[in-house]
Design an enzyme around this catalytic site. Structure first.
Site, mmCIF file in Angstrom:
data_model
loop_
_atom_site.group_PDB
_atom_site.id
_atom_site.type_symbol
_atom_site.label_atom_id
_atom_site.label_comp_id
_atom_site.label_asym_id
_atom_site.label_seq_id
_atom_site.Cartn_x
_atom_site.Cartn_y
_atom_site.Cartn_z
ATOM 1 N N ARG A 122 1.939 14.330 7.168
ATOM 2 C CA ARG A 122 2.782 14.598 8.472
ATOM 3 C C ARG A 122 3.966 14.869 7.707
ATOM 4 O O ARG A 122 4.985 15.325 8.588
ATOM 5 C CB ARG A 122 2.472 13.731 9.299
ATOM 6 C CG ARG A 122 1.366 13.646 10.185
ATOM 7 C CD ARG A 122 1.077 12.481 10.953
ATOM 8 N NE ARG A 122 2.205 12.149 11.868
ATOM 9 C CZ ARG A 122 2.228 11.236 12.679
ATOM 10 N NH1 ARG A 122 1.360 10.083 12.509
ATOM 11 N NH2 ARG A 122 3.164 11.175 13.471
ATOM 12 N N ALA A 131 -0.234 4.533 -1.314
ATOM 13 C CA ALA A 131 -0.981 5.578 -2.029
ATOM 14 C C ALA A 131 -1.150 6.627 -1.093
ATOM 15 O O ALA A 131 -1.410 7.921 -1.741
ATOM 16 C CB ALA A 131 -2.726 4.946 -2.212
ATOM 17 N N LEU A 191 0.953 -1.389 -0.069
ATOM 18 C CA LEU A 191 -0.038 0.013 -0.017
ATOM 19 C C LEU A 191 0.881 1.264 0.100
ATOM 20 O O LEU A 191 1.652 1.595 1.005
ATOM 21 C CB LEU A 191 -0.888 -0.031 1.332
ATOM 22 C CG LEU A 191 -1.763 -1.138 1.380
ATOM 23 C CD1 LEU A 191 -2.623 -1.088 2.509
ATOM 24 C CD2 LEU A 191 -2.416 -1.696 0.210
ATOM 25 N N ASP A 225 5.214 2.478 4.039
ATOM 26 C CA ASP A 225 6.136 3.194 5.121
ATOM 27 C C ASP A 225 6.446 2.419 6.342
ATOM 28 O O ASP A 225 6.647 2.597 7.235
ATOM 29 C CB ASP A 225 5.184 4.334 5.738
ATOM 30 C CG ASP A 225 3.914 3.930 6.245
ATOM 31 O OD1 ASP A 225 3.674 2.794 6.350
ATOM 32 O OD2 ASP A 225 3.008 4.544 6.567
ATOM 33 N N ASN A 260 0.379 -4.031 17.064
ATOM 34 C CA ASN A 260 0.257 -4.123 15.620
ATOM 35 C C ASN A 260 0.866 -3.360 14.694
ATOM 36 O O ASN A 260 1.257 -2.214 14.788
ATOM 37 C CB ASN A 260 -1.298 -3.954 15.397
ATOM 38 C CG ASN A 260 -1.792 -4.329 13.776
ATOM 39 O OD1 ASN A 260 -1.483 -5.231 13.423
ATOM 40 N ND2 ASN A 260 -2.235 -3.230 13.348
#
Length: 439
Positions: free
Chosen positions: A23, A18, A16, A106, A172
């Site tokens: 920030r 996108a 992922l 990230d 997590n």
């Protein structure tokens, strides 16, 4: 290139990427921010490609540069940013029938062996879903992983956690692995009943638990699973990668007097028996051969330093430069697109650009090659065993023959033949005069 599987169960990674990363306070996509000179998406891909059969990257609209960067992998576009589950669902048509793992761009510090452990854990009998979790000293805003008898029963976000749950340090990471068919089903069942009206992929865990599926948490280190959402977190990730690169170099026989002050690029290649003094920076595409010594405050990029050369202190070696064996490049010397022959000495305050310098030539202090005429670059060729005196200016294009001598302070604009002595300066004139000093 992606891994070729030896298994009948295909493994697919969905990354992922996108998010713009507001920030980060940057106009570039978060996944393109560099760590050790490499965009974080490529850092992650380097590990993922070693484990998975296929890779799908989910991007947002208007991310053409990032799309080009992740080729040849499959790219899908999340036209509307409605959350992580919605992003993963855009890739659902490419899941196939094997094992699917969803990762975040990230989280670029995950290693190959951790990803392989994740797949191996999923392949165990009666294991339906596996997530990566980390023991955090300071859990902050991470969701807490709640277990019972070794099985995950729920994930609680910090805002919803009780005081007892907030004390749990197992958190997590956002990496989830499951069979493709289950993944597709659960992604379509996720709802957006939350403040942001977004679809969160972590809700898959609660769906799996409701169906009495076996959900497990695989532990990995916090530093490996750390996420990057701000410039300060990017700097922290950089420090982790630098520690890895330094350790790898030292394990391969490199001596670092003060390791924490040496900064390397992802592709820095250093052979054994190299000595690195404090405060050295390596940019991209640097090769250091065995026996080299690099002294403090030197900056190198795009170059090769051959055996037993000495660089620095305060040397700058720029791209397309090769420094020969046993050569010396000293303090405040800058080289750009230059080939120094074996045994060359350029020890003080010199600039050599677009140059070829022959073996055992001496470059005097303050020597410069004038390689730029305002519109084009020109070549300076200096032969073997040449002595270039201090403060010489060599105006390119020009060739200096073997064993010639350039007088100190000369401006050389014409070629110099072999064995010649060149004087390119005005004759000194002394005049007698009386000088009166006034109080």
């Amino acid at each position: 290139m992606h891994k070729l599987s030896n298994s009948t169960t295909e493994t697919v990674a969905v990354i992922l990427a996108a998010g713009m990363g507001t920030r980060m306070k940057s106009s570039k996509p978060k996944a393109m921010h560099p760590i050790a000179g490499l965009p974080m998406i490529r850092l992650l891909l380097n590990q993922v490609e070693k484990v998975f059969d296929r890779i799908i990257v989910v991007l947002g609209p208007h991310m053409e540069t990032l799309a080009d960067f992740v080729k040849p992998h499959q790219v899908v576009i999340q036209k509307h940013r409605l959350g992580t589950a919605h992003a993963a669902l855009q890739a659902e048509a490419y899941f196939g029938k094997g094992i699917v793992t969803v990762l975040n761009a990230d989280n670029p510090l995950i290693r190959e062996n951790t990803l392989q452990r994740l797949i191996d854990e999923k392949k165990k009998p009666k294991t339906d879903l596996v997530l990566l979790a980390m023991e955090c000293n300071d859990p902050k805003a991470y969701g807490r992983v709640i277990e019972n008898n070794g099985h995950v029963i729920k994930i609680v976000e910090t805002l919803d956690a009780s005081d007892a749950e907030k004390k749990i340090k197992l958190c997590n990471s956002g990496v989830i692995c499951a069979d493709a068919l289950y993944f597709s089903k659960w992604l379509k069942e996720i709802e957006n009943h939350n403040a942001k009206k977004e679809y969160y992929i972590i809700d898959i865990v609660s769906l799996a638990v409701k169906e009495h599926k076996v959900v497990k948490a695989l532990r990995a280190s916090e530093t490996e699973l750390t996420g990057i959402n701000s410039q300060s977190e990017l700097a922290f990730a950089e420090s982790i990668i630098q520690k890895r690169l330094r350790k790898q170099a030292m394990d391969n026989g490199v001596t670092m007097i003060s390791p924490e002050t040496v900064f390397m690029s992802y592709d820095t290649k250093i052979e054994n028996d190299v000595i690195l003094h404090p405060n050295i920076v390596f940019g991209k595409n640097v090769v250091i051969r065995s026996g080299v010594e690099i002294k403090s405050f030197s900056h190198l990029e795009g170059c090769e330093i051959k055996q037993n050369a000495i660089i620095g202190p305060y040397a700058r070696i720029r791209p397309d430069t090769v420094v020969g064996q046993d050569a010396h490049v000293g303090n405040f010397v800058e080289l750009k697109a230059t080939a120094l022959g074996d045994g060359v000495k350029a020890n003080h305050l010199s600039y050599l650009g677009d140059s070829i310098v022959g073996k055992k030539t001496n470059i005097g202090a303050g020597t410069i090659t004038c390689n730029y005429d305002g519109s084009r670059k020109h070549k300076t060729v200096i032969g073997d065993e040449v002595f270039v005196g201090s403060d010489a200016i060599l105006v390119a294009p020009v060739e200096i023959g073997n064993k010639s001598l350039i007088a100190a302070g000369s401006v050389i604009t014409d070629d110099v033949p072999d064995n010649a002595k060149a004087f390119g300066r005005a004759r000194q004139v002394n005049k007698n005069s009386k000088v009166t000093l006034k109080n």
